[in-house]
Design a protein around this motif. Structure first.
Motif, PDB file in Angstrom:
ATOM      1  N   GLY A 105      39.564  38.716 -21.899  1.00 23.41           N
ATOM      2  CA  GLY A 105      39.041  37.372 -22.108  1.00 23.41           C
ATOM      3  C   GLY A 105      39.695  36.395 -21.160  1.00 23.41           C
ATOM      4  O   GLY A 105      40.615  36.747 -20.420  1.00 23.41           O
ATOM      5  N   HIS A 106      39.207  35.182 -21.190  1.00 23.82           N
ATOM      6  CA  HIS A 106      39.718  34.143 -20.296  1.00 23.82           C
ATOM      7  C   HIS A 106      41.149  33.777 -20.660  1.00 23.82           C
ATOM      8  O   HIS A 106      41.560  33.911 -21.815  1.00 23.82           O
ATOM      9  CB  HIS A 106      38.808  32.913 -20.381  1.00 23.82           C
ATOM     10  CG  HIS A 106      39.003  31.968 -19.254  1.00 23.82           C
ATOM     11  ND1 HIS A 106      38.555  32.258 -17.980  1.00 23.82           N
ATOM     12  CD2 HIS A 106      39.601  30.758 -19.189  1.00 23.82           C
ATOM     13  CE1 HIS A 106      38.862  31.249 -17.181  1.00 23.82           C
ATOM     14  NE2 HIS A 106      39.494  30.325 -17.887  1.00 23.82           N
ATOM     15  N   VAL A 107      41.872  33.299 -19.684  1.00 22.23           N
ATOM     16  CA  VAL A 107      43.261  32.911 -19.906  1.00 22.23           C
ATOM     17  C   VAL A 107      43.336  31.836 -21.006  1.00 22.23           C
ATOM     18  O   VAL A 107      42.459  30.971 -21.103  1.00 22.23           O
ATOM     19  CB  VAL A 107      43.905  32.429 -18.578  1.00 22.23           C
ATOM     20  CG1 VAL A 107      43.238  31.178 -18.045  1.00 22.23           C
ATOM     21  CG2 VAL A 107      45.395  32.221 -18.726  1.00 22.23           C
ATOM     22  N   ASP A 108      44.320  31.969 -21.861  1.00 17.02           N
ATOM     23  CA  ASP A 108      44.566  31.030 -22.966  1.00 17.02           C
ATOM     24  C   ASP A 108      43.565  31.122 -24.119  1.00 17.02           C
ATOM     25  O   ASP A 108      43.600  30.281 -25.008  1.00 17.02           O
ATOM     26  CB  ASP A 108      44.582  29.563 -22.471  1.00 17.02           C
ATOM     27  CG  ASP A 108      45.957  29.186 -21.947  1.00 17.02           C
ATOM     28  OD1 ASP A 108      46.900  29.980 -22.161  1.00 17.02           O
ATOM     29  OD2 ASP A 108      46.079  28.115 -21.337  1.00 17.02           O
ATOM     30  N   ASP A 208      40.146  27.978 -36.425  1.00 14.76           N
ATOM     31  CA  ASP A 208      40.874  26.979 -37.211  1.00 14.76           C
ATOM     32  C   ASP A 208      40.810  25.594 -36.568  1.00 14.76           C
ATOM     33  O   ASP A 208      41.061  24.587 -37.216  1.00 14.76           O
ATOM     34  CB  ASP A 208      42.334  27.421 -37.356  1.00 14.76           C
ATOM     35  CG  ASP A 208      42.995  27.619 -36.005  1.00 14.76           C
ATOM     36  OD1 ASP A 208      43.811  26.801 -35.614  1.00 14.76           O
ATOM     37  OD2 ASP A 208      42.663  28.620 -35.313  1.00 14.76           O
ATOM     38  N   LYS A 209      40.467  25.555 -35.295  1.00 18.26           N
ATOM     39  CA  LYS A 209      40.518  24.260 -34.600  1.00 18.26           C
ATOM     40  C   LYS A 209      39.354  23.358 -35.008  1.00 18.26           C
ATOM     41  O   LYS A 209      38.243  23.836 -35.250  1.00 18.26           O
ATOM     42  CB  LYS A 209      40.500  24.481 -33.087  1.00 18.26           C
ATOM     43  CG  LYS A 209      41.827  25.040 -32.563  1.00 18.26           C
ATOM     44  CD  LYS A 209      41.867  25.058 -31.073  1.00 18.26           C
ATOM     45  CE  LYS A 209      42.889  24.087 -30.534  1.00 18.26           C
ATOM     46  NZ  LYS A 209      43.010  24.155 -29.066  1.00 18.26           N
ATOM     47  N   SER A 210      39.634  22.073 -35.050  1.00 22.22           N
ATOM     48  CA  SER A 210      38.615  21.141 -35.545  1.00 22.22           C
ATOM     49  C   SER A 210      37.416  21.081 -34.596  1.00 22.22           C
ATOM     50  O   SER A 210      36.281  20.872 -35.019  1.00 22.22           O
ATOM     51  CB  SER A 210      39.221  19.756 -35.726  1.00 22.22           C
ATOM     52  OG  SER A 210      39.770  19.346 -34.492  1.00 22.22           O
ATOM     53  N   ILE A 240      37.695  34.731 -35.823  1.00 23.20           N
ATOM     54  CA  ILE A 240      39.111  34.918 -36.194  1.00 23.20           C
ATOM     55  C   ILE A 240      39.951  33.689 -35.845  1.00 23.20           C
ATOM     56  O   ILE A 240      39.524  32.831 -35.069  1.00 23.20           O
ATOM     57  CB  ILE A 240      39.740  36.150 -35.473  1.00 23.20           C
ATOM     58  CG1 ILE A 240      39.736  35.940 -33.944  1.00 23.20           C
ATOM     59  CG2 ILE A 240      39.047  37.446 -35.831  1.00 23.20           C
ATOM     60  CD1 ILE A 240      40.655  36.894 -33.197  1.00 23.20           C
ATOM     61  N   SER A 241      41.119  33.674 -36.434  1.00 28.25           N
ATOM     62  CA  SER A 241      42.152  32.780 -35.939  1.00 28.25           C
ATOM     63  C   SER A 241      43.381  33.654 -35.754  1.00 28.25           C
ATOM     64  O   SER A 241      44.035  34.040 -36.720  1.00 28.25           O
ATOM     65  CB  SER A 241      42.446  31.659 -36.936  1.00 28.25           C
ATOM     66  OG  SER A 241      43.660  31.036 -36.558  1.00 28.25           O
ATOM     67  N   ALA A 242      43.632  33.995 -34.512  1.00 28.79           N
ATOM     68  CA  ALA A 242      44.760  34.883 -34.217  1.00 28.79           C
ATOM     69  C   ALA A 242      46.052  34.224 -34.651  1.00 28.79           C
ATOM     70  O   ALA A 242      46.971  34.879 -35.145  1.00 28.79           O
ATOM     71  CB  ALA A 242      44.788  35.214 -32.731  1.00 28.79           C
ATOM     72  N   LEU A 243      46.078  32.902 -34.515  1.00 28.82           N
ATOM     73  CA  LEU A 243      47.295  32.161 -34.837  1.00 28.82           C
ATOM     74  C   LEU A 243      47.597  32.199 -36.343  1.00 28.82           C
ATOM     75  O   LEU A 243      48.738  32.357 -36.751  1.00 28.82           O
ATOM     76  CB  LEU A 243      47.136  30.707 -34.378  1.00 28.82           C
ATOM     77  CG  LEU A 243      48.400  29.887 -34.263  1.00 28.82           C
ATOM     78  CD1 LEU A 243      49.320  30.422 -33.183  1.00 28.82           C
ATOM     79  CD2 LEU A 243      48.045  28.430 -33.972  1.00 28.82           C
ATOM     80  N   ASN A 244      46.534  32.058 -37.139  1.00 32.41           N
ATOM     81  CA  ASN A 244      46.733  32.004 -38.593  1.00 32.41           C
ATOM     82  C   ASN A 244      46.446  33.332 -39.282  1.00 32.41           C
ATOM     83  O   ASN A 244      46.323  33.381 -40.500  1.00 32.41           O
ATOM     84  CB  ASN A 244      45.829  30.930 -39.215  1.00 32.41           C
ATOM     85  CG  ASN A 244      46.141  29.563 -38.665  1.00 32.41           C
ATOM     86  OD1 ASN A 244      47.220  29.370 -38.109  1.00 32.41           O
ATOM     87  ND2 ASN A 244      45.209  28.630 -38.787  1.00 32.41           N
TER      88      ASN A 244
HETATM   89  P1  GDP Z   1      46.084  34.502 -23.549  1.00 29.71           P
HETATM   90  O1  GDP Z   1      46.335  33.789 -22.257  1.00 29.71           O
HETATM   91  O2  GDP Z   1      44.652  34.874 -23.680  1.00 29.71           O
HETATM   92  O3  GDP Z   1      47.016  35.629 -23.817  1.00 29.71           O
HETATM   93  O4  GDP Z   1      46.308  33.411 -24.686  1.00 29.71           O
HETATM   94  P2  GDP Z   1      47.549  33.227 -25.667  1.00 29.71           P
HETATM   95  O5  GDP Z   1      47.534  34.244 -26.733  1.00 29.71           O
HETATM   96  O6  GDP Z   1      48.777  33.048 -24.871  1.00 29.71           O
HETATM   97  O7  GDP Z   1      47.145  31.850 -26.363  1.00 29.71           O
HETATM   98  C1  GDP Z   1      47.025  30.642 -25.634  1.00 29.71           C
HETATM   99  C2  GDP Z   1      47.319  29.481 -26.543  1.00 29.71           C
HETATM  100  O8  GDP Z   1      46.364  29.417 -27.581  1.00 29.71           O
HETATM  101  C3  GDP Z   1      48.670  29.578 -27.225  1.00 29.71           C
HETATM  102  O9  GDP Z   1      49.245  28.305 -27.273  1.00 29.71           O
HETATM  103  C4  GDP Z   1      48.335  30.056 -28.617  1.00 29.71           C
HETATM  104  O10 GDP Z   1      49.260  29.630 -29.571  1.00 29.71           O
HETATM  105  C5  GDP Z   1      46.990  29.409 -28.842  1.00 29.71           C
HETATM  106  N1  GDP Z   1      46.179  30.163 -29.786  1.00 29.71           N
HETATM  107  C6  GDP Z   1      45.907  31.482 -29.752  1.00 29.71           C
HETATM  108  N2  GDP Z   1      45.147  31.822 -30.805  1.00 29.71           N
HETATM  109  C7  GDP Z   1      44.912  30.698 -31.507  1.00 29.71           C
HETATM  110  C8  GDP Z   1      44.190  30.406 -32.699  1.00 29.71           C
HETATM  111  O11 GDP Z   1      43.591  31.253 -33.355  1.00 29.71           O
HETATM  112  N3  GDP Z   1      44.185  29.101 -33.094  1.00 29.71           N
HETATM  113  C9  GDP Z   1      44.829  28.120 -32.427  1.00 29.71           C
HETATM  114  N4  GDP Z   1      44.771  26.893 -32.891  1.00 29.71           N
HETATM  115  N5  GDP Z   1      45.522  28.356 -31.317  1.00 29.71           N
HETATM  116  C10 GDP Z   1      45.576  29.634 -30.861  1.00 29.71           C
END
Ligand code: GDP
Length: 591
Positions: A105-108, A208-210, A240-244
């Motif tokens: 996937g795309h960066v971030d 999860d983001k608004s 999904i929300s990978a963060l939560n």
């Molecule tokens: P990658 O570059 O694809 O590996 O992306 P990262 O996993 O490093 O995530 C990039 C940013 O997005 C980080 O600051 C993460 O904390 C944030 N992030 C990843 N998943 C989620 C999510 O489900 N919700 C939110 N709000 N932020 C996320």
């Protein structure tokens, strides 16, 4: 305001990229350096590098459609590789194996976060108590089933690594951030997966983001011909929300489901084969390699051949650092016992014994050597040949020394060598060991590398060897300077050797204008118009000169071969006589 979209070919030079962007090449080079890439203006960039640089400069870079096939060829090979594993196996030996998953996937957009979340949810407390090791891949248990994840997202090796990630991949998880949608690298990932014929499961992340807008993502997916299930298509899509940690279990369940449908197989009952995921040199443990077993079973004590290196599996560990004796298909393991660091993406296989391994390795090394001549790298000898005919002959050097105190006297001594037409051009002088970056620069700028009191890094040595770049190391300054001086002199004092190309007998002489020509018969070899010529009479050399004319009947010809007659004029020589022997020769450079 959105960024300007720029469409580029998968393979373009720094200059071409700068033109496309309408920016100065210097700025592009600066941006590359910020990303750790030393590039020259005519150096080729792969798409990912170009895209990253372009994006950092505020553009949206997309791949020019027609050329889409280029980076994908690698993946096609991978599919063939996977199928080959199977086609060679007897049907009744094939058993189901866990799927191997790559997250693209795309960066971030959340690749790392997702991989961490999956790893953490799956750590069953009583399992081993071991600490998870980052070895480039890991395996998780979902109920009773296993899934292998490749753990190398956003790796520095850009395309190569990503392409290789998919090489061993059965299913791609395409992660798309719900607040951002389909971006260039998302499209590229789709291209990779499609080319490799690997099914895609979409994970819409950051719900999860608004400002999350999953419907917009679905629309954009549809534009890429990925129609999600709830829109009537067949693409599995999990919000999904990978963060939560939301939706992770559903995602894993869907992977298991997709794997069941595809029923990935291998023959565990044979010598192991597979792919190198990572290789590194560990101070304590020596060469450590992560291998993904794709077919067969790898056992401690097995002899493994990888490219031009081999070794016995001295010890083997799983992704939790637990020592294991065997690894079945789809298992990622780290092993010790190889003599050299293998490269990620290399194919490995187990062979019967050390002797066979050595014979395979030595054959491959020979094949490599014979190919080396065609390589891009520069050796001092190449310079001598290549610089012939050029006006100012520059010997390009990269100098690496132990301390700044050595760099200065060496560069200034080198600068004083040569004359106006023969110069040493020190394109980079610095301190520290000779690294892969130095090698890239040497390759790109056709330079050789000189080291003073420094060592050559392992990776650099490998590149030097495979690309044929000349690296010379010294520990005495005057010796270094003397050698380079000698090399420079070699540039303007070539040594030539005569090579006789043919003989002619003089059978008649006649006047042509003011000079005399000899009517000759070529008794052996040939005479050419640009040959040098010796006139021999009664075994004595009476003249040494050049051909001024060469005719066959009335025609001027470039050469006349054995058995023919011709007229030969000799520059500044009128005494040619019947029965003289004319010996034609050329000067050939031997240094
Ligand atoms: P990658 O570059 O694809 O590996 O992306 P990262 O996993 O490093 O995530 C990039 C940013 O997005 C980080 O600051 C993460 O904390 C944030 N992030 C990843 N998943 C989620 C999510 O489900 N919700 C939110 N709000 N932020 C996320």
């Amino acid at each position: 305001m959105g960024n300007r979209v720029v469409e580029i070919l998968p393979d373009l030079t720094v200059r071409e990229l700068a033109e496309k962007l309408g920016e100065s090449p210097i700025d592009v080079i600066k941006e590359l350096i910020r990303n750790g890439i030393m590039a020259t203006i005519d150096q080729k960039l792969d798409f990912d590098t170009a895209a990253i640089v372009g994006e950092e400069m505020g553009f949206e870079i997309i791949l020019f459609e027609e050329k889409d096939a280029e980076p994908i060829a690698e993946l096609k090979k991978a599919v063939i590789l996977r199928q080959k594993f199977l086609s060679e196996e007897p049907e009744d030996k094939l058993k189901s194996r866990p799927p191997v998953i790559a997250v693209l996937g795309h960066v971030d957009h959340g690749k790392t976060t997702l991989l961490d979340a999956i790893r953490n949810t799956s750590v069953v407390k009583d399992e081993s108590g071991g600490i998870t090791q980052h070895i480039g891949a890991y395996q998780v248990n979902v109920n009773t089933q296993k899934i292998t994840f490749l753990d190398t997202p956003g790796h520095a090796a850009f395309t190569a690594m990503r392409a290789r990630g998919a090489m061993v991949t059965d299913i791609v998880i395409l992660i798309v951030a719900a607040d951002d949608g389909i971006m260039p690298q998302t499209k590229e990932a789709i291209g990779h997966a499609r080319a490799a014929n690997v099914p895609i499961i979409v994970a819409i992340n950051k719900i999860d983001k608004s400002n999350a807008n999953p419907d917009k993502v679905k629309q954009e997916l549809a534009n890429e011909n990925l129609i999600v299930e709830d829109w009537g298509g067949d693409v599995i899509c999990v919000p999904i929300s990978a963060l939560n940690n939301e939706g992770i279990d559903e995602l894993l369940d869907n992977i298991i489901l997709a794997a069941e449908v595809s029923d990935f197989k291998a023959n565990p009952d044979r010598y192991a084969q597979g792919t190198v995921i990572e290789g590194r040199l560990d101070k304590q443990r020596g060469v450590v390699a992560t291998l993904l077993v794709q077919n067969g079973t790898l056992k401690q004590g097995d002899v493994v051949v990888i490219g031009t290196t081999s070794g016995r599996v001295r010890a083997m560990f799983d992704d939790k650092g637990t020592k294991i004796m065997m690894a079945s298909p789809s298992s990622p393991i780290s092993m010790m016992g190889l003599s050299e660091v293998p490269i990620a993406g290399d194919f490995f296989e187990v062979v019967k014994n050390k002797k066979l391994a050595q014979s395979i390795v030595s054959k491959r090394k020979d094949a490599k050597k014979s190919k080396r001549k065609a390589k891009r790298g520069m050796s001092l000898e190449d310079f001598l040949i290549r610089l012939e005919g050029e006006e100012v002959k520059k010997l390009k050097l990269i100098l690496k020394a132990d301390v700044q105190g050595s760099v200065e006297p060496i560069t200034s001594s080198l600068k004083h060598l040569g004359d106006d037409e023969h110069k040493v051009d020190v394109i980079l002088a610095g301190t520290g060991n000779i690294t892969e970056t130095d090698l890239s620069l040497a390759l790109a700028s056709e330079a050789i590398i000189v080291g003073f009191n420094v060592e050559i890094d392992y990776a650099a040595k490998r590149v030097a060897e495979s690309e044929g770049v000349d690296i010379r190391t010294y520990n005495i300054i005057y010796k270094l300077v003397e050698d380079i001086d000698l090399a420079l002199q070699g540039l303007y004092e070539p040594v030539y050797q005569d090579r006789i190309i043919g003989h002619a007998e003089v059978r008649a002489t006649f006047r042509v204008g003011k000079s005399i020509a000899a009517g000759c018969y070529i008794s052996d070899g040939k005479i050419t118009r640009n040959a040098l010529i010796r006139v021999v009479r009664n075994r004595k050399l009476i003249h040494d000169g050049t051909v001024s004319s060469l005719r066959h009947f009335k025609d001027d010809v470039p050469e006349v071969a054995h058995g023919y007659e011709c007229g030969i004029g000799i520059e500044n020589f009128k005494e040619v006589a019947i029965s003289d022997i004319l010996e034609a020769y050329v000067k050939e450079r031997v240094n």
